[in-house]
Write a protein that holds these residues in place. Structure first.
Motif, PDB file in Angstrom:
ATOM      1  N   SER A   1       0.758  -1.231  -0.154  1.00 15.37           N
ATOM      2  CA  SER A   1      -0.019   0.087  -0.055  1.00 15.37           C
ATOM      3  C   SER A   1       0.948   1.327  -0.080  1.00 15.37           C
ATOM      4  CB  SER A   1      -0.866  -0.184   1.308  1.00 15.37           C
ATOM      5  OG  SER A   1      -0.042  -0.002   2.516  1.00 15.37           O
ATOM      6  N   LYS A   2       0.239   2.392  -0.171  1.00 15.52           N
ATOM      7  CA  LYS A   2       0.854   3.664  -0.360  1.00 15.52           C
ATOM      8  C   LYS A   2       1.833   4.194   0.992  1.00 15.52           C
ATOM      9  CE  LYS A   2       0.198   4.059  -4.656  1.00 15.52           C
ATOM     10  NZ  LYS A   2       1.295   3.754  -5.783  1.00 15.52           N
ATOM     11  N   ASP A   3       1.176   3.516   2.146  1.00 12.42           N
ATOM     12  CA  ASP A   3       1.700   4.034   3.381  1.00 12.42           C
ATOM     13  C   ASP A   3       2.522   3.000   3.649  1.00 12.42           C
ATOM     14  OD1 ASP A   3      -0.103   1.990   4.177  1.00 12.42           O
ATOM     15  OD2 ASP A   3      -1.340   3.162   5.416  1.00 12.42           O
ATOM     16  N   GLY A   4       2.750   1.902   3.338  1.00 10.38           N
ATOM     17  CA  GLY A   4       3.778   0.771   3.501  1.00 10.38           C
ATOM     18  C   GLY A   4       3.142  -0.423   4.569  1.00 10.38           C
ATOM     19  N   ASN A   5       1.920  -0.089   5.141  1.00 11.98           N
ATOM     20  CA  ASN A   5       1.442  -1.007   6.339  1.00 11.98           C
ATOM     21  C   ASN A   5       0.548  -2.098   5.682  1.00 11.98           C
ATOM     22  OD1 ASN A   5       2.463   0.933   8.243  1.00 11.98           O
ATOM     23  ND2 ASN A   5       0.661   2.173   8.337  1.00 11.98           N
ATOM     24  N   TYR A   6       0.375  -2.075   4.398  1.00  8.34           N
ATOM     25  CA  TYR A   6      -0.472  -3.232   4.137  1.00  8.34           C
ATOM     26  C   TYR A   6       0.203  -3.682   2.930  1.00  8.34           C
ATOM     27  CZ  TYR A   6      -4.015  -1.632   7.192  1.00  8.34           C
ATOM     28  OH  TYR A   6      -4.766  -1.078   8.472  1.00  8.34           O
ATOM     29  N   LEU A   7      -0.176  -5.222   2.666  1.00  7.60           N
ATOM     30  CA  LEU A   7       0.655  -5.746   1.475  1.00  7.60           C
ATOM     31  C   LEU A   7      -0.576  -6.556   0.888  1.00  7.60           C
ATOM     32  CD1 LEU A   7       2.971  -6.778  -0.092  1.00  7.60           C
ATOM     33  CD2 LEU A   7       3.110  -8.703   1.447  1.00  7.60           C
ATOM     34  N   TYR A   8      -0.634  -6.305  -0.305  1.00  6.16           N
ATOM     35  CA  TYR A   8      -1.545  -6.992  -1.372  1.00  6.16           C
ATOM     36  C   TYR A   8      -1.038  -8.002  -2.247  1.00  6.16           C
ATOM     37  CZ  TYR A   8      -4.368  -3.139   0.421  1.00  6.16           C
ATOM     38  OH  TYR A   8      -5.092  -2.366   1.190  1.00  6.16           O
ATOM     39  N   THR A   9      -1.622  -9.376  -2.299  1.00  2.77           N
ATOM     40  CA  THR A   9      -1.083 -10.482  -2.927  1.00  2.77           C
ATOM     41  C   THR A   9      -2.180 -11.373  -3.917  1.00  2.77           C
ATOM     42  OG1 THR A   9      -1.307 -12.167  -1.362  1.00  2.77           O
ATOM     43  CG2 THR A   9       0.749 -10.973  -1.178  1.00  2.77           C
ATOM     44  N   GLY A  10      -1.737 -11.474  -5.167  1.00  9.43           N
ATOM     45  CA  GLY A  10      -2.720 -12.301  -5.943  1.00  9.43           C
ATOM     46  C   GLY A  10      -2.045 -13.310  -6.597  1.00  9.43           C
ATOM     47  N   GLY A  11      -2.802 -14.563  -6.744  1.00  8.49           N
ATOM     48  CA  GLY A  11      -2.240 -15.878  -7.424  1.00  8.49           C
ATOM     49  C   GLY A  11      -3.010 -16.158  -8.757  1.00  8.49           C
ATOM     50  N   ARG A  12      -2.392 -17.067  -9.435  1.00 10.69           N
ATOM     51  CA  ARG A  12      -2.920 -17.854 -10.655  1.00 10.69           C
ATOM     52  C   ARG A  12      -4.201 -18.925  -9.939  1.00 10.69           C
ATOM     53  NH1 ARG A  12       2.206 -20.807 -13.102  1.00 10.69           N
ATOM     54  NH2 ARG A  12       2.780 -22.290 -11.373  1.00 10.69           N
ATOM     55  N   LYS A  13      -5.081 -18.897 -11.143  1.00 11.72           N
ATOM     56  CA  LYS A  13      -6.038 -19.806 -10.668  1.00 11.72           C
ATOM     57  C   LYS A  13      -6.496 -19.690  -9.160  1.00 11.72           C
ATOM     58  CE  LYS A  13      -5.278 -23.602 -13.997  1.00 11.72           C
ATOM     59  NZ  LYS A  13      -5.224 -25.030 -14.064  1.00 11.72           N
ATOM     60  N   ASP A  14      -6.515 -18.385  -8.741  1.00 16.48           N
ATOM     61  CA  ASP A  14      -7.044 -17.925  -7.477  1.00 16.48           C
ATOM     62  C   ASP A  14      -7.971 -16.562  -7.665  1.00 16.48           C
ATOM     63  OD1 ASP A  14      -7.405 -16.935  -4.873  1.00 16.48           O
ATOM     64  OD2 ASP A  14      -5.263 -17.489  -4.052  1.00 16.48           O
ATOM     65  N   PRO A  15      -9.191 -16.762  -7.172  1.00 18.07           N
ATOM     66  CA  PRO A  15     -10.146 -15.627  -7.444  1.00 18.07           C
ATOM     67  C   PRO A  15      -9.984 -14.506  -6.291  1.00 18.07           C
ATOM     68  CG  PRO A  15     -11.232 -17.351  -6.382  1.00 18.07           C
ATOM     69  CD  PRO A  15      -9.873 -17.943  -6.492  1.00 18.07           C
ATOM     70  N   TYR A  16      -9.054 -14.633  -5.526  1.00 18.35           N
ATOM     71  CA  TYR A  16      -8.961 -13.539  -4.487  1.00 18.35           C
ATOM     72  C   TYR A  16      -7.710 -12.868  -4.336  1.00 18.35           C
ATOM     73  CZ  TYR A  16     -13.474 -15.519  -2.789  1.00 18.35           C
ATOM     74  OH  TYR A  16     -14.834 -15.938  -2.667  1.00 18.35           O
ATOM     75  N   ILE A  17      -7.513 -11.667  -3.916  1.00 22.27           N
ATOM     76  CA  ILE A  17      -6.445 -10.704  -3.773  1.00 22.27           C
ATOM     77  C   ILE A  17      -6.525 -10.710  -2.315  1.00 22.27           C
ATOM     78  CG2 ILE A  17      -5.378  -8.495  -3.925  1.00 22.27           C
ATOM     79  CD1 ILE A  17      -6.436  -7.920  -6.748  1.00 22.27           C
ATOM     80  N   LEU A  18      -5.591 -11.100  -1.795  1.00 20.31           N
ATOM     81  CA  LEU A  18      -5.381 -10.957  -0.123  1.00 20.31           C
ATOM     82  C   LEU A  18      -4.574  -9.805   0.338  1.00 20.31           C
ATOM     83  CD1 LEU A  18      -4.418 -14.818   0.417  1.00 20.31           C
ATOM     84  CD2 LEU A  18      -6.615 -13.806  -0.102  1.00 20.31           C
TER      85      LEU A  18
END
Length: 418
Positions: free
Chosen positions: A284-301
């Motif tokens: 994230s822009k403030d560096g406090n959160y991380l977003y991850t996405g995967g293949r054959k995976d319908p969710y960004i965590l």
């Protein structure tokens, strides 16, 4: 002699007392400019307008190799850090660079909406051809069109070293080479400059190699990611740097994401929860959160770096049955995240609570690339996927619609509009 010439040709200016002083002056000017300019608040209650559209340039037949079909399709798109241009990657082993026209800066609201069935809005400024499929590409983070020395981007492809390309001429500036135990070229699977642009981090199988940007060649630092037996055990597919706290995240095809200290690659966290191999990580822009996405995976965590015990929330996208890397991006003010998907839709989420805000149809096939403009109310999408069929079917361009396998620049309504 050749090595010396190559080192001299390295694009970014060498670090020194004068350059540090110049950087301080530039940072002061940037702060003043930031105070004068405020990022426009995008209005997602209105659908965006398609300003420019590109499709015919990507209808060329790609090298079939061992991939099955020889049909070309887009694989991703990224804005330059200064917002003057964008770079596309496609199956024909090529990177194409497009500059924004003058009318995009002055009176874009008066530009007629681009059609999807006719000619492209304009042609690529330059095209760089790699010899093999492109694994990853990235811009030099300090890139500015006003300083030609910084106008470079890096790419990595199969069986090749990392290439640093001149974004104004398309010439090869220099290479960064890693070798395996047999003294053969080892291709990086992912690449990313650190926030200051002084180091180039490259992902390999269970390892990260770090190159000094000002010293091209075969000198690098290598870090094994299996310390303690908890690190990523597969290919490193994505690298992202935190904008503030000196950390970097690496995603791997082993369904794990690990966070390290940039200074010494000391492991900090290992995150489990992705259903498929991780294809993108983004702070994230403030560096406090991380977003991850995967293949054959319908969710960004979404992960809170300050407390990584549980997932904060999940963001849905249509990506259940594809091995493609589907990019997502966070707007510059950090409030919203947008992602493509197999359904041709772009979905926008509010990051304060993970609520869905809106969606719009960007293409008729898989939207695999999405990127917000650094300071204008624009975004860009790329779409396309591998189609299987008889070879002669791919020779007929009419099989694809104008909104298949295409790239589009979109303009959002904003709070600054009258």
């Amino acid at each position: 002699m050749a090595a010396a010439e190559e080192e001299a040709a390295a694009a970014p200016p060498d670090g020194g007392g004068e350059s540090e002083a110049a950087e301080e002056v530039m940072e002061g000017e940037e702060r003043e400019a930031a105070e004068e300019y405020s990022w426009p608040q995008l209005r997602f209650d209105r659908p965006p307008r398609r300003l420019y559209h590109f499709a015919r340039q990507f209808r060329s037949v790609a090298p079939a190799g061992g991939n099955g079909s020889g049909e070309n399709f887009l694989k991703g798109v990224k804005w330059s850090p200064d917002g003057s241009s964008f770079l596309t990657s496609s199956e024909d082993n090529s990177l194409r660079l497009f500059y924004l026209p003058e009318d995009a800066y002055n009176g874009a609201e008066h530009v007629a909406e681009a059609g999807v069935g006719g000619e492209d809005s304009y042609g690529a400024f330059l095209q760089v051809n790699e010899g093999e499929p492109v694994y990853d590409f990235c811009w030099y983070p300090c890139m500015s069109l006003s300083d030609p020395a910084t106008c470079v981007f890096a790419s990595t492809s199969r069986d090749h070293p990392i290439h640093l390309w001149d974004a104004t001429s398309g010439e090869l500036r220099c290479t960064y080479r890693a070798y395996d135990a047999m003294d053969e070229i080892a291709a990086a699977l992912s690449i990313s400059f650190n926030s200051t642009g002084s180091k180039l981090f490259a992902g390999y199988n269970k390892a990260i190699r770090v190159f000094d940007v000002h010293r091209p060649g075969r000198d690098f630092e290598q870090y094994s990611l299996l310390k303690g037996g908890e690190g990523p055990t597969g290919i490193i597919s994505s690298i992202s740097f935190s904008p503030h706290n000196g950390m970097l995240a690496v995603g791997s095809y082993s369904q794990t994401t690990a966070v390290y200290a940039e200074s010494n690659m000391e492991p900090l966290y290992v995150l489990h929860g992705q259903l498929g191999g991780v294809t993108q990580v983004l702070f994230s822009k403030d560096g406090n959160y991380l977003y991850t996405g995967g293949r054959k995976d319908p969710y960004i965590l979404c992960w809170d770096i300050r407390n990584t015990v549980d997932i904060v929330y999940k963001l849905y996208r249509s990506a259940d049955t594809t091995n493609q890397r589907i990019y997502f991006d966070i707007e510059p003010c950090g409030r919203h995240l947008a992602t493509g998907g197999q359904d041709g839709m772009v979905h926008v989420y509010d990051l304060q609570g993970g609520q869905w805000v809106t969606g719009f149809q960007a293409a008729a096939d898989t939207v695999n690339g999405f990127s917000f403009h650094p300071y204008l109310p624009f975004a860009i999408t790329s779409s396309g996927h591998r189609r299987f069929g008889m070879q002669d079917e791919f020779e007929d361009e009419l099989n694809l619609g104008g909104d298949d396998n295409c790239c589009s620049v979109w303009m959002f309504s904003s709070s600054q509009e009258a």
